[in-house]
Write a protein that holds these residues in place. Sequence first.
Motif, PDB file in Angstrom:
ATOM      1  N   GLY A  51       1.202  -1.040   0.230  1.00  0.00           N
ATOM      2  CA  GLY A  51      -0.255  -0.541   0.085  1.00  0.00           C
ATOM      3  C   GLY A  51       1.187   1.247   0.004  1.00  0.00           C
ATOM      4  N   ASP A  52       0.045   2.380   0.130  1.00  0.00           N
ATOM      5  CA  ASP A  52       0.446   3.673  -0.233  1.00  0.00           C
ATOM      6  C   ASP A  52       2.392   4.236   1.367  1.00  0.00           C
ATOM      7  OD1 ASP A  52      -2.003   5.247  -2.029  1.00  0.00           O
ATOM      8  OD2 ASP A  52       0.369   3.651  -2.678  1.00  0.00           O
ATOM      9  N   ASP A  53       1.139   3.943   2.457  1.00  0.00           N
ATOM     10  CA  ASP A  53       1.524   4.148   3.724  1.00  0.00           C
ATOM     11  C   ASP A  53       2.133   2.980   4.344  1.00  0.00           C
ATOM     12  OD1 ASP A  53       0.221   7.280   4.352  1.00  0.00           O
ATOM     13  OD2 ASP A  53       2.816   6.707   4.014  1.00  0.00           O
ATOM     14  N   ILE A  54       2.957   3.208   5.644  1.00  0.00           N
ATOM     15  CA  ILE A  54       2.728   1.875   6.455  1.00  0.00           C
ATOM     16  C   ILE A  54       1.653   2.301   7.495  1.00  0.00           C
ATOM     17  CG2 ILE A  54       4.672   0.981   8.386  1.00  0.00           C
ATOM     18  CD1 ILE A  54       7.037   2.110   7.163  1.00  0.00           C
ATOM     19  N   LEU A 106       2.448  -2.250  12.457  1.00  0.00           N
ATOM     20  CA  LEU A 106       3.934  -2.401  12.649  1.00  0.00           C
ATOM     21  C   LEU A 106       4.452  -2.818  14.232  1.00  0.00           C
ATOM     22  CD1 LEU A 106       6.457  -2.333  11.453  1.00  0.00           C
ATOM     23  CD2 LEU A 106       6.444  -0.006  11.233  1.00  0.00           C
ATOM     24  N   TYR A 113       5.669  -5.975  15.120  1.00  0.00           N
ATOM     25  CA  TYR A 113       7.256  -5.786  15.991  1.00  0.00           C
ATOM     26  C   TYR A 113       7.768  -6.245  17.397  1.00  0.00           C
ATOM     27  CZ  TYR A 113      11.925  -3.523  17.012  1.00  0.00           C
ATOM     28  OH  TYR A 113      13.594  -3.587  17.172  1.00  0.00           O
ATOM     29  N   MET A 128       6.869 -12.402  11.975  1.00  0.00           N
ATOM     30  CA  MET A 128       6.265 -11.055  11.272  1.00  0.00           C
ATOM     31  C   MET A 128       5.182 -11.522  10.172  1.00  0.00           C
ATOM     32  SD  MET A 128       8.858  -7.999  11.641  1.00  0.00           S
ATOM     33  CE  MET A 128       7.671  -6.335  11.352  1.00  0.00           C
ATOM     34  N   LEU A 185       0.737  -4.355   6.623  1.00  0.00           N
ATOM     35  CA  LEU A 185       2.033  -4.035   7.016  1.00  0.00           C
ATOM     36  C   LEU A 185       1.709  -2.708   6.907  1.00  0.00           C
ATOM     37  CD1 LEU A 185       5.365  -5.169   7.629  1.00  0.00           C
ATOM     38  CD2 LEU A 185       3.189  -4.954   9.357  1.00  0.00           C
ATOM     39  N   PHE A 186       0.351  -2.648   5.570  1.00  0.00           N
ATOM     40  CA  PHE A 186       0.438  -1.492   5.089  1.00  0.00           C
ATOM     41  C   PHE A 186      -0.859  -0.807   4.931  1.00  0.00           C
ATOM     42  CE2 PHE A 186       4.700  -0.939   2.959  1.00  0.00           C
ATOM     43  CZ  PHE A 186       5.441  -2.435   3.390  1.00  0.00           C
ATOM     44  N   ARG A 199      -8.579   3.255  -1.324  1.00  0.00           N
ATOM     45  CA  ARG A 199      -9.062   3.210  -2.248  1.00  0.00           C
ATOM     46  C   ARG A 199     -10.517   3.595  -2.282  1.00  0.00           C
ATOM     47  NH1 ARG A 199      -9.864  -1.950  -4.423  1.00  0.00           N
ATOM     48  NH2 ARG A 199      -9.502  -0.861  -6.144  1.00  0.00           N
ATOM     49  N   ARG A 200     -10.622   4.504  -3.671  1.00  0.00           N
ATOM     50  CA  ARG A 200     -11.228   4.778  -3.414  1.00  0.00           C
ATOM     51  C   ARG A 200     -12.645   4.626  -3.651  1.00  0.00           C
ATOM     52  NH1 ARG A 200     -11.976  10.639  -3.523  1.00  0.00           N
ATOM     53  NH2 ARG A 200     -13.631  11.339  -5.835  1.00  0.00           N
ATOM     54  N   ASP A 223     -19.909   5.917 -10.544  1.00  0.00           N
ATOM     55  CA  ASP A 223     -19.422   5.710 -12.035  1.00  0.00           C
ATOM     56  C   ASP A 223     -20.997   5.685 -12.208  1.00  0.00           C
ATOM     57  OD1 ASP A 223     -18.490   5.475 -14.396  1.00  0.00           O
ATOM     58  OD2 ASP A 223     -17.710   4.309 -14.153  1.00  0.00           O
TER      59      ASP A 223
END
Lengths: 268, 713
Positions: free
Chosen positions: B493-496, B501, B505, B514, B518-519, B523-524, B528
């Motif tokens: 994904g875009d971010d952690i 996490l 950890y 582990m 972790l992301f 989603r938009r 339509d």
Amino acid sequence: MHTVEVEDYTIADKPYYAPQSQEVELFESAYRNRIPVLLKGPTGCGKTRFMEFMAWRLQLPLVTVSCHDDLTASDLVGRYLIVGGETSWVDGPLAHAVRVGGICYLDEIVEARKDTTVVIHPLADDRRVLPVEKTGELLRAGPEFNLTISYNPGYQSVLKDLKQSTRQRFVALSFDYPQKALEREIIVHESSVDDVTAEALVRFAAMTRNLRGSGLEEGASTRLLVHAAKMIVAGIAPVDACNASITQTLTDDPEMTASIHEMATSLF
Amino acid sequence: MPNAIEALTAAQVEERLDELLGAVLSSRRTATEPAKTMSALTRPEQDFALHWAGVIAKSNSEMAYQFVDRVAQAFELMDSSGVEGWIIAAMDTYDRNGLYPGSAAFRDVENFAAGLSQGHFAATFENHVGVLEKYVKGVSGRALALKADEQAWTDTETLYLPETTCSFDSVQMNFQLLKSMTAYLWAQTRFGTFRIDRKTGVPIICAEIAKHADAQRALEIFGAVEEVRVMARMKRELPGLVRQMNEWTAPSRSNPEFELFDEVVAPLAHPQSDVQDSLAAVAEIIRRKANCPEASLFRGTVDLERVRVAARGRVEKEKQLFQSMLATMAENLGKPAAEDSDPAETAASIDVHAETGDLDDWSLELTIDGEPVEPPSELMEAASSIVQDFGAMPDEYLVPAGPGDYRSGDEAAESSGDAEESPRDGLHYDEWDYRRNHYRKNWCVLRETEMHPGDVRVVEEVLEKYAHLIAGIRKTFEVLRGDDRLQRRQKQGDDIDIEALVENYVDSRQGMEMSDRLFTKSRRVDRDLAVVFMVDVSGSTKGWINVAERESLVLLCEALETLDDRYAIYGFSGMTRKRCELYRVKRFDEPYGRRVKERIAGLRPQDYTRMGVTIRHLSKLLLEVEAKTKVLITLSDGKPDDYDGYRGEYGIEDTRQALLEAKHAGIHPFCITIDTQAHDYLPRMYGHVNYAMVNDVRKLPLSVSSIYRRLTA
């Protein structure tokens, strides 16, 4: 920092490209003036090959991104990954090209969502900067960076068009199917097929292009003709080669397939 | 084993026929004879015949009489599916051409049966016209019209082909022959068989053939001679086709009988030869009294008179069109006009290179004020037609003529070439006849016009009236808008995902494995949607209903502007099948501004309610829009109803059929109605869940918005 090797993206051998008009000079001029470039034209008429040629000519690495509607800003700029329990920043292709210099080519940009496309705005005007919020950096593009985008204006879609606020930052080069003689030359060069067959293939393409708007979304591109030519050289009968490489690729409609098939049998 | 159910006697049959056909029977023409022949049929056959007689009689009693007169013979010649085919064909002829041709079709049962036995192998015009039209368009670049006729011929604008081609015993071969006929006709127009004399404006062959003493014979010889020339030209462009066609060429080359002919026509194979050379060859052949081969299978006929008439009409029109296009271009692209400048100063100097013989190897170079300009495609098309007619671009055409001389809008209407009087710019649609279980082709004519604007204050009053509710409506719609949803614990994904996490950890420090989730991903969720509103503005909506409909539209538009849905609004009414009207209130790509509001204000009750054709047309419109979900919503006050019999079950069934077609195309139809009787017929048309009834017309405005919200949430 984990990065991609620049050497992987530099083009060593001269790619074959037959110019249609002034596009080589125009692109070079835009590059030297640090203006981004927009390539527009139907699919399969040489845009990507042109980019490879220019990258080779200018001796720059070329990073290509094929855009689609799930493409996010992170895909272009970069993201944090977890490596061995530690976070690690990885540049996206756009940030990487800005950092090390090179051409970043965003292919079919209208497929990406608008909130993704705006990422390129600060790069596409005279600021030529790329803000990377997550690392707090402001990357400045050097003279060896070029941004090029492409799209096909022929698709009349309410959703998929390029806004003026984006378009008007670029120098636009228009591509189209090559003139007959040039198209024949290209087919012969790429496939080693004989002149007569190449000529017939060019005629065949013209017929399919006549049907654009009468049930065909697009006529046959030069690329498809090269495919057919290669198959003919490999020993496939011309009509069969056309059927597989061109007719069935262009359409699924049974009536249209039949019509195009009749055209092929009329020509070969 | 005898039939368990006995056949009807002649008297019984006659009794039934008297009932059905009373209208056309008299003392001189009774049902006795038909009844007698029908009494020889088996009971199932009789039932079949009587059932169909009833169906046909509903359309026309005379047709029904002709049917019963011949039905026994039909059963002798064909099986029941053949008989059914005969009935459908005759009724189609009746629909298209009227009573006399229709009756003749019934009387002609022998021919039909004969055609049927060959029918398995025949290539019919109807079955193949779709493919052939595209073939011609692809090969020629021009959209030539194809029509069915008794023989193959062309008037240079339309290619006429035989209804049935049956020279071989396989469909494929017959189709290839039909295709060859089509290609040959096209080639004649392309390679100058009908080249026009610039001085007289008449095709050269018309004048030259007439000069011969035996014009008929000269025309036949011309056909043979021209075939050699045209085929030689075709061979260079379409070698594969010509190879095939040569199998059907009348023998000549090896036949000593035609040695002289071959000698005379040999030069015609030269790529630069034109129709004048062919005519010279004709004269030579007549002089030397040479024998000519018969017409090849694919060669049609040449009708000099019709060619002349068609050419004359076209030449003048195209000249004007071309010149006015040039003038308009010169005006639009010329120098910015000073206050009192003379338009003639925008000089356009134009160069043309004439054709050199290849399919499209001529070019039009346009310079305006010395600047090269790319000729627009309409100009190229017009020029292409002219060059084909004359073989070159006549100099006098290259002068722009004032655009006022020519109204190009009329040209499209004039050249439609329909035999029937076709209303100006109307679209034809089929209609479903449930009694006959098939479509009546091109039965309805639909015209789209803009709703005449009313007073925009009407709309403002509505907004005032509902002011306190509109804010509420907008809020409920805002909830439906696309929004971003954050997905946690993703593999990429875009971010952690910090939470994930940290947890992981801790887990790993404790010695556990582990996770890789972790992301976070954003989603938009996109809406339509494209919607068309079909608003019934028939006369029955007069009064309260009309007001309610208008108010509904205003509120709906306010709500829709909050969402991003693309929507269009059309009013529909009409009178009889030939005058179906569609009133544009808002197109898809039109913003909801003053104009649209004026048109909503201008909604007025009109005539009748023919729903099927409207649904078909609007479905077509919806298919052109790109959207994941497409919805067609009808606002109506009652059943389908039109002046010429489109009511009751017929109207309901056709509407239902149109809705099914829409569903097949991926469109979701829905109906909002105020008719309290709706439960009787709406389930059949729209389905049990696809309609909503509002039982108080005053509640309609608010209901429409909330129904829409529910429908599209």
